[in-house]
Design an enzyme around this catalytic site. Structure first.
Site, PDB file in Angstrom:
ATOM      1  N   LEU A  31      53.736  72.418   0.526  1.00 42.19           N
ATOM      2  CA  LEU A  31      53.646  71.160  -0.241  1.00 42.19           C
ATOM      3  C   LEU A  31      52.348  70.876   0.355  1.00 42.19           C
ATOM      4  CD1 LEU A  31      56.374  68.473   0.948  1.00 42.19           C
ATOM      5  CD2 LEU A  31      55.304  69.038  -0.997  1.00 42.19           C
ATOM      6  N   HIS A  32      51.771  72.268   1.668  1.00 42.05           N
ATOM      7  CA  HIS A  32      50.516  72.347   1.104  1.00 42.05           C
ATOM      8  C   HIS A  32      49.753  73.353   0.174  1.00 42.05           C
ATOM      9  CE1 HIS A  32      51.695  70.576   5.912  1.00 42.05           C
ATOM     10  NE2 HIS A  32      50.296  71.332   5.852  1.00 42.05           N
TER      11      HIS A  32
ATOM     12  N   GLY B  83      68.719  98.273  23.341  1.00 48.09           N
ATOM     13  CA  GLY B  83      69.885  99.495  22.697  1.00 48.09           C
ATOM     14  C   GLY B  83      71.025  98.078  22.860  1.00 48.09           C
TER      15      GLY B  83
ATOM     16  N   SER C  39      73.151  90.715  21.110  1.00 48.50           N
ATOM     17  CA  SER C  39      74.513  89.917  21.708  1.00 48.50           C
ATOM     18  C   SER C  39      75.120  90.681  21.985  1.00 48.50           C
ATOM     19  CB  SER C  39      74.343  89.582  20.106  1.00 48.50           C
ATOM     20  OG  SER C  39      73.366  89.584  18.891  1.00 48.50           O
TER      21      SER C  39
ATOM     22  N   GLY D  38      71.061  83.606  21.606  1.00 43.06           N
ATOM     23  CA  GLY D  38      72.297  83.540  21.229  1.00 43.06           C
ATOM     24  C   GLY D  38      72.266  83.702  19.606  1.00 43.06           C
TER      25      GLY D  38
ATOM     26  N   ARG E  83      45.178  65.725   0.467  1.00 47.54           N
ATOM     27  CA  ARG E  83      45.113  66.266  -0.608  1.00 47.54           C
ATOM     28  C   ARG E  83      45.365  65.944  -2.075  1.00 47.54           C
ATOM     29  NH1 ARG E  83      42.281  70.678  -1.267  1.00 47.54           N
ATOM     30  NH2 ARG E  83      43.241  72.389  -2.913  1.00 47.54           N
TER      31      ARG E  83
ATOM     32  N   GLU F  10      71.543  75.126  27.654  1.00 44.35           N
ATOM     33  CA  GLU F  10      70.211  76.489  27.550  1.00 44.35           C
ATOM     34  C   GLU F  10      70.257  76.173  26.035  1.00 44.35           C
ATOM     35  OE1 GLU F  10      71.446  79.968  29.343  1.00 44.35           O
ATOM     36  OE2 GLU F  10      71.173  78.986  31.290  1.00 44.35           O
TER      37      GLU F  10
ATOM     38  N   ILE G 274      61.343  90.557  27.020  1.00 42.76           N
ATOM     39  CA  ILE G 274      61.229  89.258  28.029  1.00 42.76           C
ATOM     40  C   ILE G 274      60.975  88.013  28.152  1.00 42.76           C
ATOM     41  CG2 ILE G 274      61.874  89.170  30.732  1.00 42.76           C
ATOM     42  CD1 ILE G 274      63.973  90.657  29.132  1.00 42.76           C
TER      43      ILE G 274
ATOM     44  N   GLN H 189      56.402  62.966  -7.405  1.00 42.27           N
ATOM     45  CA  GLN H 189      57.853  62.816  -7.087  1.00 42.27           C
ATOM     46  C   GLN H 189      58.140  63.342  -6.479  1.00 42.27           C
ATOM     47  OE1 GLN H 189      61.107  62.452 -10.114  1.00 42.27           O
ATOM     48  NE2 GLN H 189      60.927  60.172  -9.185  1.00 42.27           N
TER      49      GLN H 189
HETATM   50  C1  LIG Z   1      60.663  85.518  21.525  1.00 47.18           C
HETATM   51  C2  LIG Z   1      61.918  86.054  21.660  1.00 47.18           C
HETATM   52  C3  LIG Z   1      62.005  85.740  22.856  1.00 47.18           C
HETATM   53  C4  LIG Z   1      62.903  86.136  23.386  1.00 47.18           C
HETATM   54  N1  LIG Z   1      63.474  85.645  25.115  1.00 47.18           N
HETATM   55  C5  LIG Z   1      64.406  86.574  25.959  1.00 47.18           C
HETATM   56  C6  LIG Z   1      64.421  86.548  27.161  1.00 47.18           C
HETATM   57  O1  LIG Z   1      63.169  85.786  27.818  1.00 47.18           O
HETATM   58  N2  LIG Z   1      65.471  87.376  27.864  1.00 47.18           N
HETATM   59  C7  LIG Z   1      66.290  88.020  27.653  1.00 47.18           C
HETATM   60  O2  LIG Z   1      67.428  88.579  27.957  1.00 47.18           O
HETATM   61  N3  LIG Z   1      66.189  88.119  26.157  1.00 47.18           N
HETATM   62  C8  LIG Z   1      65.160  87.258  25.063  1.00 47.18           C
HETATM   63  N4  LIG Z   1      65.431  88.168  23.673  1.00 47.18           N
HETATM   64  C9  LIG Z   1      66.542  88.396  23.421  1.00 47.18           C
HETATM   65  C10 LIG Z   1      66.678  87.394  22.521  1.00 47.18           C
HETATM   66  O3  LIG Z   1      67.908  86.775  23.315  1.00 47.18           O
HETATM   67  C11 LIG Z   1      67.919  88.821  21.645  1.00 47.18           C
HETATM   68  O4  LIG Z   1      67.178  89.002  20.585  1.00 47.18           O
HETATM   69  C12 LIG Z   1      68.490  88.005  20.961  1.00 47.18           C
HETATM   70  O5  LIG Z   1      69.813  88.010  21.392  1.00 47.18           O
HETATM   71  C13 LIG Z   1      69.715  89.013  19.627  1.00 47.18           C
HETATM   72  O6  LIG Z   1      70.133  90.222  20.611  1.00 47.18           O
HETATM   73  P1  LIG Z   1      69.603  91.660  19.851  1.00 47.18           P
HETATM   74  O7  LIG Z   1      68.145  91.320  18.971  1.00 47.18           O
HETATM   75  O8  LIG Z   1      69.612  93.103  19.897  1.00 47.18           O
HETATM   76  O9  LIG Z   1      69.575  91.852  18.543  1.00 47.18           O
HETATM   77  P2  LIG Z   1      71.352  92.649  17.779  1.00 47.18           P
HETATM   78  O10 LIG Z   1      72.547  92.333  18.355  1.00 47.18           O
HETATM   79  O11 LIG Z   1      71.212  94.063  17.569  1.00 47.18           O
HETATM   80  O12 LIG Z   1      71.556  91.928  16.044  1.00 47.18           O
HETATM   81  C14 LIG Z   1      71.575  92.298  14.933  1.00 47.18           C
HETATM   82  C15 LIG Z   1      72.100  91.551  13.509  1.00 47.18           C
HETATM   83  O13 LIG Z   1      73.629  91.621  14.264  1.00 47.18           O
HETATM   84  C16 LIG Z   1      74.536  90.336  14.334  1.00 47.18           C
HETATM   85  N5  LIG Z   1      75.369  90.287  14.557  1.00 47.18           N
HETATM   86  C17 LIG Z   1      75.490  90.741  15.980  1.00 47.18           C
HETATM   87  N6  LIG Z   1      76.410  91.148  16.778  1.00 47.18           N
HETATM   88  C18 LIG Z   1      76.946  90.760  15.448  1.00 47.18           C
HETATM   89  C19 LIG Z   1      78.426  89.927  15.340  1.00 47.18           C
HETATM   90  N7  LIG Z   1      79.392  89.987  16.176  1.00 47.18           N
HETATM   91  N8  LIG Z   1      78.809  88.906  14.168  1.00 47.18           N
HETATM   92  C20 LIG Z   1      78.134  88.627  13.354  1.00 47.18           C
HETATM   93  N9  LIG Z   1      76.790  89.532  13.358  1.00 47.18           N
HETATM   94  C21 LIG Z   1      76.506  89.700  14.702  1.00 47.18           C
HETATM   95  C22 LIG Z   1      73.336  89.334  14.623  1.00 47.18           C
HETATM   96  O14 LIG Z   1      73.367  88.200  14.433  1.00 47.18           O
HETATM   97  C23 LIG Z   1      71.645  90.006  13.946  1.00 47.18           C
HETATM   98  O15 LIG Z   1      71.634  89.475  12.854  1.00 47.18           O
HETATM   99  C24 LIG Z   1      64.177  87.162  23.275  1.00 47.18           C
HETATM  100  C25 LIG Z   1      63.777  87.973  21.961  1.00 47.18           C
HETATM  101  C26 LIG Z   1      62.795  87.037  21.025  1.00 47.18           C
HETATM  102  C27 LIG Z   1      62.782  87.483  19.251  1.00 47.18           C
END
Ligand SMILES: Cc1cc2nc3c(=O)[nH]c(=O)nc-3n(C[C@H](O)[C@H](O)[C@H](O)COP(=O)(O)OP(=O)(O)OC[C@H]3O[C@@H](n4cnc5c(N)ncnc54)[C@H](O)[C@@H]3O)c2cc1C
Length: 391
Positions: free
Chosen positions: A351-352, A142, A145, A378, A282, A256, A170, A293
């Site tokens: 380009l590929h 749920g 961010s 983030g 290619r 980080e 995770i 070019q």
């Molecule tokens: C491959 C992968 C590996 C990951 N590994 C980890 C991990 O090891 N541990 C972990 O804890 N998490 C991990 N994550 C989770 C990742 O950190 C979160 O997906 C990310 O922080 C975004 O959170 P959310 O998916 O809930 O998106 P949301 O927070 O729901 O965001 C949805 C959209 O709303 C935008 N948004 C949200 N708030 C604002 C705001 N205030 N202003 C403007 N725009 C906003 C976001 O930028 C995004 O475009 C991983 C994700 C991926 C894809």
């Protein structure tokens, strides 16, 4: 051309000044490891959705895990440039499966910076040897961010915390033996003061893992959901102080974020290098694609932008070493270089031609692998939000 081919890098326009001969000797070890133990297995790992567990032990044996930890805690006591080298070498072979840097350069630092002597002695040497694989679990189904919105709770009952909730996306989740889990320990009005970090062993009753998630790219990286149902951990598993989770998460945030920028600029160099090789061999209309070019201008633009990114990232690394990197400079690096990588990879696919859309070509794999950089660590929108606050 196969996915195992490592392209010759495009010559930099400016010399890098960060590394000494000792660093380069370490690079040679890292390069051998990534070329022989990591690059050849990407396909298998993509099918099983995680790397082989024994690779962690091999990396540990070679001193490639947690190398910046002090020697008495299992590390080599070396500087962060060694971590930078590992990330660069990972990107150089187009590896998106191994999650070593999260384990070595994020999780280990939490324990080193905030752990009790007993926690450090217990976890860090095992993390450095690869006996223990770790993850950091903040994001929930749920909320991502907005970390103050987490619902996973840890309630103190006598000498134990009882943890309930779920985490998602995770990294290293499936193979992890231990996760640092962000939990809510309070209900106060100031949301950030309710968050704590808990060390949770994977064999605790009630701690279960989902199957690795089916991702767009980075398919070999084990990324999964973690579930906590009345998981009891001793009070001693609290990391740092109750309610200080946010403050602890902030301490190394600049580093980080730079880690992502480092991997992105190296990823862009890799994408350019593999594309230069491709367009030189290619042919279209009787001429190498490299001779048009449009191709030359695209390559020139990408080489220039990557070089500019490289200078910024190297400057930031210098500031990391001096402990002077500002949060906003790190945010700028993370968002701008990950955006650049997406642009570069997209142009390189173009380009590929059709081969750029075929997964046996490294650039196609890069296309699906690199997208996540703009989301994790983030999102890039959150980076801009943070930069704007410091104006
Ligand atoms: C491959 C992968 C590996 C990951 N590994 C980890 C991990 O090891 N541990 C972990 O804890 N998490 C991990 N994550 C989770 C990742 O950190 C979160 O997906 C990310 O922080 C975004 O959170 P959310 O998916 O809930 O998106 P949301 O927070 O729901 O965001 C949805 C959209 O709303 C935008 N948004 C949200 N708030 C604002 C705001 N205030 N202003 C403007 N725009 C906003 C976001 O930028 C995004 O475009 C991983 C994700 C991926 C894809």
């Amino acid at each position: 051309m196969s996915t195992l081919h490592v392209p010759k890098p495009v010559a930099p326009m400016m010399p890098r000044t960060l590394f000494t001969e000792d660093h380069e000797a370490f690079r040679a070890t890292a390069r051998r490891f990534f070329e022989t133990e990591i690059a050849p297995h990407q396909e298998k790992w993509e099918e099983q959705q995680h790397i082989d567990r024994n690779l962690w032990n091999k990396a540990g044996e070679l001193g490639l895990l947690c190398c910046t930890l002090p020697e008495d805690l299992g590390g080599s006591g070396v500087d962060r440039l060694h971590s930078v080298i590992l990330m660069e070498e990972q990107a150089r072979v187009g590896d998106s499966a191994s999650g070593f840097s999260l384990h070595s350069d994020i999780v280990a630092n939490y324990i080193l910076n905030f752990g009790t002597p007993a926690q450090k002695q217990h976890w860090l040497p095992k993390m450095a040897s690869g006996e223990v694989v770790t993850a950091i679990a903040m994001t929930e189904p749920g909320t991502g961010s907005d970390l103050q919105g987490i619902q996973c709770t840890a309630k103190l009952e006598g000498d134990e915390y009882v943890i309930n909730g779920a985490k998602i996306f995770i990294t290293n989740g499936y193979l992890c033996d231990m996760a640092i889990v962000a939990v809510k320990t309070g209900e106060g009005a100031k949301g950030s003061a309710n968050v704590s970090l808990m060390i949770v062993e994977a064999d605790r009753k009630g701690f279960t893992k989902g199957k690795p998630l089916k991702k767009v790219g980075m398919k070999g990286q084990d990324t999964c959901e973690l579930f906590f149902e009345d998981v009891r951990v001793p009070k001693a598993n609290l990391l740092g102080t109750e309610g200080m989770g946010f403050i602890m998460l902030m301490k190394e945030l600049a580093w980080e974020r730079m880690m992502i920028a480092i991997m992105c600029v190296s990823g862009a160099e890799f994408a350019l290098a593999t594309t230069v090789e491709y367009v030189k061999q290619r042919k279209a209309f009787g001429k190498p694609v490299a001779s048009f070019q449009n191709t030359r201008f695209k390559l020139a633009e990408m080489r220039s932008e990557i070089q500019i990114a490289r200078v910024y990232v190297d400057k930031c690394i210098e500031l990391v070493l001096a402990k002077k990197l500002t949060p906003e400079a790190a945010c700028a690096g993370k968002y701008w270089v990950s955006d650049l990588l997406s642009r570069v990879v997209d142009e390189c696919v173009q380009l590929h031609g059709g081969y750029g859309y075929m997964l046996e070509y490294p650039i196609a794999k890069a296309y699906i692998d690199t997208r996540a950089n703009r989301i994790y660590g983030g999102t890039n929108e959150i980076m801009k939000e943070l930069i704007s606050r410091s104006i």
